[in-house]
Design a protein around this motif. Sequence first.
Motif, PDB file in Angstrom:
ATOM      1  N   GLY A  62     -52.389  -4.000  26.088  1.00 19.40           N
ATOM      2  CA  GLY A  62     -52.328  -5.277  24.246  1.00 19.40           C
ATOM      3  C   GLY A  62     -51.114  -6.372  25.208  1.00 19.40           C
ATOM      4  N   GLY A  63     -51.086  -7.034  26.327  1.00 20.41           N
ATOM      5  CA  GLY A  63     -50.602  -7.515  27.373  1.00 20.41           C
ATOM      6  C   GLY A  63     -49.487  -8.088  27.228  1.00 20.41           C
ATOM      7  N   GLY A  64     -48.396  -6.283  27.748  1.00 20.80           N
ATOM      8  CA  GLY A  64     -47.061  -6.548  27.543  1.00 20.80           C
ATOM      9  C   GLY A  64     -46.874  -5.524  28.426  1.00 20.80           C
ATOM     10  N   ARG A  65     -45.559  -5.464  28.536  1.00 21.00           N
ATOM     11  CA  ARG A  65     -44.826  -4.081  29.352  1.00 21.00           C
ATOM     12  C   ARG A  65     -44.306  -3.784  29.494  1.00 21.00           C
ATOM     13  NH1 ARG A  65     -41.220  -4.514  33.120  1.00 21.00           N
ATOM     14  NH2 ARG A  65     -41.100  -4.297  34.958  1.00 21.00           N
ATOM     15  N   LEU A  66     -44.072  -2.012  29.382  1.00 24.02           N
ATOM     16  CA  LEU A  66     -42.570  -1.559  28.766  1.00 24.02           C
ATOM     17  C   LEU A  66     -41.743  -1.210  30.324  1.00 24.02           C
ATOM     18  CD1 LEU A  66     -44.322   1.209  26.950  1.00 24.02           C
ATOM     19  CD2 LEU A  66     -42.797  -0.350  26.154  1.00 24.02           C
ATOM     20  N   PRO A  67     -40.787  -1.185  30.322  1.00 19.34           N
ATOM     21  CA  PRO A  67     -39.677  -1.283  31.322  1.00 19.34           C
ATOM     22  C   PRO A  67     -39.694   0.597  31.455  1.00 19.34           C
ATOM     23  CG  PRO A  67     -38.259  -2.550  29.266  1.00 19.34           C
ATOM     24  CD  PRO A  67     -39.615  -1.359  28.853  1.00 19.34           C
ATOM     25  N   ALA A  68     -39.668   0.715  33.346  1.00 24.06           N
ATOM     26  CA  ALA A  68     -39.952   2.018  33.396  1.00 24.06           C
ATOM     27  C   ALA A  68     -38.887   3.584  32.850  1.00 24.06           C
ATOM     28  CB  ALA A  68     -40.183   2.585  34.992  1.00 24.06           C
ATOM     29  N   GLY A  69     -37.398   2.201  32.918  1.00 21.43           N
ATOM     30  CA  GLY A  69     -36.335   2.939  32.820  1.00 21.43           C
ATOM     31  C   GLY A  69     -35.712   3.683  31.370  1.00 21.43           C
ATOM     32  N   SER A  70     -36.188   2.707  30.317  1.00 20.20           N
ATOM     33  CA  SER A  70     -36.978   3.051  28.821  1.00 20.20           C
ATOM     34  C   SER A  70     -37.889   4.222  28.741  1.00 20.20           C
ATOM     35  CB  SER A  70     -36.942   1.815  27.398  1.00 20.20           C
ATOM     36  OG  SER A  70     -38.384   2.026  28.059  1.00 20.20           O
ATOM     37  N   LEU A  71     -38.538   4.275  29.323  1.00 19.32           N
ATOM     38  CA  LEU A  71     -39.789   5.623  29.090  1.00 19.32           C
ATOM     39  C   LEU A  71     -39.307   6.856  29.730  1.00 19.32           C
ATOM     40  CD1 LEU A  71     -43.644   3.391  30.321  1.00 19.32           C
ATOM     41  CD2 LEU A  71     -42.985   4.304  27.772  1.00 19.32           C
ATOM     42  N   LEU A  72     -38.490   6.960  30.913  1.00 24.18           N
ATOM     43  CA  LEU A  72     -37.947   7.377  31.256  1.00 24.18           C
ATOM     44  C   LEU A  72     -36.026   8.545  30.203  1.00 24.18           C
ATOM     45  CD1 LEU A  72     -37.319   9.358  34.346  1.00 24.18           C
ATOM     46  CD2 LEU A  72     -35.415   7.756  34.678  1.00 24.18           C
ATOM     47  N   GLY A  73     -36.049   7.216  29.868  1.00 23.03           N
ATOM     48  CA  GLY A  73     -34.993   8.120  28.750  1.00 23.03           C
ATOM     49  C   GLY A  73     -35.644   8.533  27.802  1.00 23.03           C
ATOM     50  N   ALA A  74     -36.962   8.082  26.987  1.00 19.57           N
ATOM     51  CA  ALA A  74     -36.989   8.547  25.657  1.00 19.57           C
ATOM     52  C   ALA A  74     -37.461   9.950  26.081  1.00 19.57           C
ATOM     53  CB  ALA A  74     -38.607   7.352  25.223  1.00 19.57           C
ATOM     54  N   GLY A  75     -38.814   9.651  27.798  1.00 17.83           N
ATOM     55  CA  GLY A  75     -39.701  11.190  27.997  1.00 17.83           C
ATOM     56  C   GLY A  75     -38.363  11.987  28.399  1.00 17.83           C
ATOM     57  N   THR A  76     -37.060  11.638  28.649  1.00 15.78           N
ATOM     58  CA  THR A  76     -35.862  13.066  29.276  1.00 15.78           C
ATOM     59  C   THR A  76     -35.233  13.650  27.957  1.00 15.78           C
ATOM     60  OG1 THR A  76     -35.390  11.883  30.647  1.00 15.78           O
ATOM     61  CG2 THR A  76     -34.369  13.539  29.884  1.00 15.78           C
ATOM     62  N   ALA A  77     -35.378  12.499  26.461  1.00 15.67           N
ATOM     63  CA  ALA A  77     -34.482  12.941  25.663  1.00 15.67           C
ATOM     64  C   ALA A  77     -35.879  14.222  25.447  1.00 15.67           C
ATOM     65  CB  ALA A  77     -34.397  11.798  24.584  1.00 15.67           C
ATOM     66  N   LEU A  78     -37.121  13.360  25.087  1.00 18.65           N
ATOM     67  CA  LEU A  78     -38.543  14.548  24.212  1.00 18.65           C
ATOM     68  C   LEU A  78     -38.137  15.915  24.812  1.00 18.65           C
ATOM     69  CD1 LEU A  78     -40.250  13.973  22.313  1.00 18.65           C
ATOM     70  CD2 LEU A  78     -42.078  13.112  23.827  1.00 18.65           C
ATOM     71  N   ALA A  79     -38.362  15.830  26.831  1.00 23.17           N
ATOM     72  CA  ALA A  79     -38.563  16.927  27.544  1.00 23.17           C
ATOM     73  C   ALA A  79     -37.598  17.797  26.566  1.00 23.17           C
ATOM     74  CB  ALA A  79     -38.415  16.848  28.431  1.00 23.17           C
ATOM     75  N   GLY A  80     -35.464  17.605  26.465  1.00 17.49           N
ATOM     76  CA  GLY A  80     -35.034  18.535  26.646  1.00 17.49           C
ATOM     77  C   GLY A  80     -35.070  18.870  24.939  1.00 17.49           C
ATOM     78  N   LEU A  81     -35.728  18.012  23.865  1.00 17.18           N
ATOM     79  CA  LEU A  81     -35.775  18.919  22.493  1.00 17.18           C
ATOM     80  C   LEU A  81     -36.808  20.013  22.416  1.00 17.18           C
ATOM     81  CD1 LEU A  81     -35.384  18.246  20.171  1.00 17.18           C
ATOM     82  CD2 LEU A  81     -37.266  17.290  19.833  1.00 17.18           C
ATOM     83  N   GLY A  82     -37.583  19.645  23.331  1.00 13.58           N
ATOM     84  CA  GLY A  82     -38.945  20.776  23.562  1.00 13.58           C
ATOM     85  C   GLY A  82     -38.375  21.850  23.717  1.00 13.58           C
ATOM     86  N   LEU A  83     -37.642  22.077  25.008  1.00  8.88           N
ATOM     87  CA  LEU A  83     -37.033  22.704  25.560  1.00  8.88           C
ATOM     88  C   LEU A  83     -35.414  23.945  24.858  1.00  8.88           C
ATOM     89  CD1 LEU A  83     -36.033  21.326  29.872  1.00  8.88           C
ATOM     90  CD2 LEU A  83     -37.989  23.099  28.544  1.00  8.88           C
ATOM     91  N   ALA A  84     -34.736  22.674  24.779  1.00  7.97           N
ATOM     92  CA  ALA A  84     -34.294  23.451  23.610  1.00  7.97           C
ATOM     93  C   ALA A  84     -34.834  24.338  22.100  1.00  7.97           C
ATOM     94  CB  ALA A  84     -33.365  22.396  22.839  1.00  7.97           C
ATOM     95  N   GLY A  85     -35.773  23.641  21.620  1.00  9.49           N
ATOM     96  CA  GLY A  85     -36.690  24.633  20.601  1.00  9.49           C
ATOM     97  C   GLY A  85     -37.376  25.759  21.759  1.00  9.49           C
ATOM     98  N   TYR A  86     -37.459  25.835  22.162  1.00  8.43           N
ATOM     99  CA  TYR A  86     -38.248  26.691  22.916  1.00  8.43           C
ATOM    100  C   TYR A  86     -37.137  27.812  23.000  1.00  8.43           C
ATOM    101  CZ  TYR A  86     -40.922  29.621  25.897  1.00  8.43           C
ATOM    102  OH  TYR A  86     -41.938  30.459  26.734  1.00  8.43           O
ATOM    103  N   GLY A  87     -35.922  27.613  23.555  1.00  9.01           N
ATOM    104  CA  GLY A  87     -34.805  28.606  23.707  1.00  9.01           C
ATOM    105  C   GLY A  87     -34.139  28.505  22.538  1.00  9.01           C
TER     106      GLY A  87
END
Length: 195
Positions: A163-188
């Motif tokens: 689309g002609g833009g750029r996403l900062p790697a730090g924000s993607l890492l933060g969002a991904g970490t939160a998503l993974a944490g939620l998934g692991l908590a739900g599984y537990g």
Amino acid sequence: MRTAVTGAAGRDAAALRVALRRQRAGWVACELLAGVVALGTAASFPSVIGTTPEQRLASARQLAQLARPISILLPIPNQVDTVGGYVQWRVFGGLPFVIAGWALLAGTAAIRGEEQRGLLEQWLATGISRGRWVAVRAAAFAVALATVVLLAGGAAAAGAALGGGRLPAGSLLGAGTALAGLGLAGYGVALLAGQ
């Protein structure tokens, strides 16, 4: 002694392969959904929000008004006039429902589903303890979840580039970490409830 260690490691590796296969349906479904949604949302940012600063601000105001009634489910949009804010709201605001649902189903299936099919007794008969079996199943889910989160982040970055833009790697890492944490908590939680 070395044979006992190799035997246990071999059983764990075999159990991990089987546990990954047991995750396959939810794993593939989540990867497809996360990848398509992240890629499509990020790539469509200029056509949905606009290309000029005025169009983007007007679209951001409209989205903020539309989002207020559903703010119980999704977060209030923040900086949706930028590709990062838009992807955060649309992709990483909705994916937690998918990931949490998959985690709860996978955790329940790991305990109840295998007990009902008689698979748990087969694993216990091979010499794997119940605690080790649960750890292997959790490790398999963690591997599957990590690939889904990485795919969502990579697809969002690729879509933004299309689309002609750029996403900062730090924000993607933060969002991904939160998503993974939620998934692991739900599984537990599902594993505990299944006991």
